[in-house]
Motif scaffolding. Structure first.
Motif, PDB file in Angstrom:
ATOM      1  N   TYR A 175       1.011  -1.289  -0.069  1.00 48.50           N
ATOM      2  CA  TYR A 175      -0.245  -0.142   0.055  1.00 48.50           C
ATOM      3  C   TYR A 175       0.755   1.415  -0.124  1.00 48.50           C
ATOM      4  N   PHE A 176       0.187   2.461  -0.486  1.00 49.99           N
ATOM      5  CA  PHE A 176       0.953   3.755  -0.401  1.00 49.99           C
ATOM      6  C   PHE A 176       0.194   4.796   0.083  1.00 49.99           C
ATOM      7  N   CYS A 215       5.582  -1.398  -3.460  1.00 52.25           N
ATOM      8  CA  CYS A 215       5.355  -0.380  -2.155  1.00 52.25           C
ATOM      9  C   CYS A 215       5.752  -1.269  -0.933  1.00 52.25           C
ATOM     10  N   ASP A 249       5.018   7.115  -2.454  1.00 50.39           N
ATOM     11  CA  ASP A 249       4.784   7.085  -3.816  1.00 50.39           C
ATOM     12  C   ASP A 249       5.257   5.871  -4.387  1.00 50.39           C
ATOM     13  N   PRO A 250       4.489   5.102  -4.976  1.00 51.09           N
ATOM     14  CA  PRO A 250       4.770   3.717  -5.609  1.00 51.09           C
ATOM     15  C   PRO A 250       6.008   4.033  -6.464  1.00 51.09           C
ATOM     16  N   GLU A 251       6.938   2.697  -6.044  1.00 51.20           N
ATOM     17  CA  GLU A 251       8.194   2.781  -6.768  1.00 51.20           C
ATOM     18  C   GLU A 251       8.033   2.057  -7.948  1.00 51.20           C
ATOM     19  N   CYS A 294      -0.731  -0.715  -4.099  1.00 48.54           N
ATOM     20  CA  CYS A 294       0.215  -0.136  -5.012  1.00 48.54           C
ATOM     21  C   CYS A 294      -0.245  -0.421  -6.533  1.00 48.54           C
ATOM     22  N   THR A 295       0.129   0.540  -7.311  1.00 48.32           N
ATOM     23  CA  THR A 295      -0.158   0.664  -8.584  1.00 48.32           C
ATOM     24  C   THR A 295       0.204  -0.547  -9.640  1.00 48.32           C
ATOM     25  N   THR A 352       5.698   3.467   2.036  1.00 46.21           N
ATOM     26  CA  THR A 352       5.821   4.094   0.899  1.00 46.21           C
ATOM     27  C   THR A 352       4.907   5.164   0.686  1.00 46.21           C
ATOM     28  N   HIS A 410       4.407  -1.252 -10.521  1.00 48.53           N
ATOM     29  CA  HIS A 410       5.112  -0.464  -9.313  1.00 48.53           C
ATOM     30  C   HIS A 410       5.044  -1.465  -8.054  1.00 48.53           C
TER      31      HIS A 410
END
Length: 237
Positions: free
Chosen positions: A110-111, A132, A138-140, A126-127, A136, A130
Motif C-alpha cells: 500500500y502507499f 510499495c 509514492d509507488p516505486e 500499490c499501482t 511508501t 510498481h
C-alpha cells in the motif's frame, strides 16, 4: 481552547482522561509533548475528547501510558501531522505506544501520498507496474526487464522478470513485450532483444533462442544483423 506545548507530561492519573478531559470544547492543540506513564482507571490514560470541534497533535509521543486505551474520542476527530506514507486513526480509541509524525507505516503493498490518512488502506493498493514497501509515499516503479500486472506488489522482489522471448525497456510497466521478428532474447529479465546474426534471418516474433535463425540459401548472403525474412538475402555477385 486548550494548548499543551513543549513539555513532558508524566505520572498523571484520573478516572477517564488521565491528562486531559475535554468536553464541548472549540479546540485542543498539542505540539512538542511527550506523554509518559500516565494512568486512568476507566478509559483513556492521556486524552478523553467528547465533542471537541478541532484537535491537532504535532510532534508528540505516547509511551507507557497504562489503561485499555490511550486516547478516546467521542464526536471528535484528531488531525495528526503524520509523514507521507503513514496513517493514524482520527477517531475512536487509540491504543499502545505511538508518536507523530512517525505514526503507523502504510503496510507492504500500500502507499500513502496524501496527509490525514486514517486507516491501514492508506491511499490504496500499490499501482500496477510498481511496488510499495512499508511506509511508501509514492509507488516505486518495477525496474526495466520486469513487469507487474497486479495491484499490491510489496517489494522489488515481487516484480516479475520478462521471460525468454520477451523484453521491457521501460520501468514501471504492467507487461513485457515480445521480441520482434529479426531478434531474440535467450535469458529472463532483459531490457532489449538481441539482433539475429548476419548471414541469415529470424522470421518468428517472440523468439527465445537464436535456433530460429535460418541461413540464407546457397548462392546468397546477408551482411546485416537483425533481418526478419529471406528478402534480406542478396544474390552473390
Amino acid at each position: 481552547a486548550v494548548s499543551i506545548i513543549g513539555s513532558t507530561v508524566t505520572g498523571c492519573s484520573a478516572w477517564d482522561g488521565g491528562v486531559v478531559w475535554a468536553e464541548n470544547s472549540e479546540s485542543l492543540s498539542i505540539a512538542g509533548v511527550d506523554f509518559i506513564n500516565n494512568t486512568a482507571f476507566g478509559s483513556s490514560s492521556v486524552l478523553y475528547l467528547d465533542n471537541v470541534k478541532q484537535t491537532s497533535i504535532i510532534d508528540a509521543s505516547f509511551t507507557g501510558n497504562n489503561v485499555v486505551s490511550v486516547i478516546q474520542t467521542i464526536n471528535s476527530e484528531i488531525d495528526w501531522a503524520c509523514r507521507l506514507g503513514r496513517w493514524m486513526p482520527t477517531k475512536g480509541a487509540v491504543f499502545g505506544d505511538f508518536s507523530a509524525p512517525e505514526c503507523n507505516l502504510c503496510p507492504d503493498g500500500y502507499f500513502g501520498n496524501t496527509s490525514g490518512l486514517a486507516n491501514s488502506s492508506c491511499s490504496g493498493q500499490c499501482t500496477k507496474g510498481h511496488f510499495c514497501e512499508a511506509g511508501t509515499a509514492d509507488p516505486e516503479p518495477c525496474p526495466v526487464g520486469t513487469r507487474m500486472p497486479a495491484l499490491g506488489a510489496a517489494s522489488n522482489e515481487s516484480c516479475i522478470p520478462c521471460a525468454p522471448g520477451q523484453y521491457q525497456p521501460s520501468a514501471g510497466e504492467e507487461e513485457c513485450l515480445p521480441c520482434a521478428a529479426g531478434s531474440f532474447s535467450p535469458d529472463v529479465g532483459l531490457a532489449a532483444c538481441d539482433p539475429c546474426p548476419r548471414g541469415g534471418y529470424c522470421g518468428e516474433a517472440g523468439a527465445a533462442t537464436r535456433m530460429v535463425w535460418e541461413p540464407c540459401l546457397a548462392g546468397s548472403f546477408n551482411p546485416a544483423n537483425g533481418s526478419n525474412s529471406s528478402a534480406a538475402c542478396e544474390l552473390c555477385p
